[in-house]
Scaffold this active site. Structure first.
Site, short mmCIF file in Angstrom:
data_model
loop_
_atom_site.label_atom_id
_atom_site.label_comp_id
_atom_site.label_asym_id
_atom_site.label_seq_id
_atom_site.Cartn_x
_atom_site.Cartn_y
_atom_site.Cartn_z
N SER A 188 3.95 4.05 12.66
CA SER A 188 3.42 4.34 11.33
C SER A 188 2.65 5.67 11.34
O SER A 188 3.24 6.71 11.64
CB SER A 188 2.54 3.17 10.88
OG SER A 188 2.29 3.23 9.48
N ASP A 207 10.61 -3.10 5.22
CA ASP A 207 9.28 -2.49 5.32
C ASP A 207 8.75 -2.21 3.91
O ASP A 207 9.35 -1.43 3.14
CB ASP A 207 9.36 -1.19 6.12
CG ASP A 207 8.01 -0.66 6.57
OD1 ASP A 207 7.03 -0.84 5.83
OD2 ASP A 207 7.94 -0.07 7.66
N HIS A 257 6.84 -4.18 8.16
CA HIS A 257 6.12 -3.08 8.82
C HIS A 257 5.51 -3.63 10.10
O HIS A 257 4.32 -4.00 10.14
CB HIS A 257 5.04 -2.53 7.88
CG HIS A 257 4.51 -1.20 8.29
ND1 HIS A 257 5.28 -0.06 8.38
CD2 HIS A 257 3.25 -0.81 8.63
CE1 HIS A 257 4.53 0.96 8.74
NE2 HIS A 257 3.30 0.53 8.92
#
Length: 217
Positions: A112, A166, A197
């Site tokens: 991320s 996600d 995610h």
């Protein structure tokens, strides 16, 4: 910062965590990879500084940069703070080199926000690195990539991984990163998983295989 440094290690991986996490949060991932003891690898898991995050009502948490909003790339990643974080990682790379870990033996990996910093750093680093692993992430300042891509990054082994479901970093953002890298003449591997995610178990096997290929003699 967590520094896992087994005896005889000649290769290293820098793992960069996501927003609100810490280096310790990625330590279980390193353990789950079960990399062979015959190939000792040093793992460095630095912590991002605590800073106010606009999308979280200005509350402080560990983050490599501020996120002001989700609509525009310039709001998604504060470029000034991204560049500052990359200088921090470049300093870590320099320290590793002084300790005998040449750039071509170092992989930068991130999840991320950490993936944003990993890619921004590796794609601009003057010396070729062993590899770049980006998980559930996107590019910061994407329009600057072509002008700022280093010669050392042009043969960089790259692996992108993303969850189909996600809802934090939409799959389309990962696709956009892949397309921009390919337009720049790079050849990233691409993996999709039926996940949100996160990091899933099947992904671990793919990470392991890719890392070992990066460090193959």
């Amino acid at each position: 910062m967590i520094d896992i440094h087994p005896d005889g290690a000649r290769h290293a991986v820098i793992w960069l965590h996501g927003l609100g996490d810490s280096g310790a949060g990625l330590a279980p991932l390193v353990e789950a990879l079960a990399l062979p003891s015959a190939l000792p690898i040093r793992h460095l898991l630095p912590d991002a500084p605590e800073r106010p995050i606009t999308i979280n009502m200005g509350h402080k948490m560990r983050g490599w940069y501020d996120i002001k909003g989700f609509e525009r790339p310039e709001d998604r990643a504060d470029e000034t703070e991204v560049r500052a974080a990359c200088r921090q990682i470049a300093t870590l790379l320099a320290q590793l080199e002084q300790e005998g870990f040449a750039p071509e033996r170092v992989v930068i990996a991130g999840f991320s926000q950490g993936g944003v910093i990993a890619s921004f750093t590796a794609l601009r680093h003057p010396a070729p690195l062993a590899g770049l692993l980006c998980m559930s992430t996107y590019l910061a300042a994407p329009d600057a990539l072509l002008a700022e891509l280093s010669d050392g990054a042009r043969s960089l082994p790259i692996c992108y991984m993303h969850g189909i479901y996600d809802d934090v970093v939409h799959l389309s953002m990962g696709w956009d990163a892949r397309q921009r890298l390919e337009a720049a003449g790079l050849a990233p591997q691409w993996h999709e998983y039926p996940m949100r995610h996160e990091i899933c178990r099947p992904q671990l096997g793919d990470i392991r295989v890719w890392l070992l290929a990066c460090f193959a003699p």
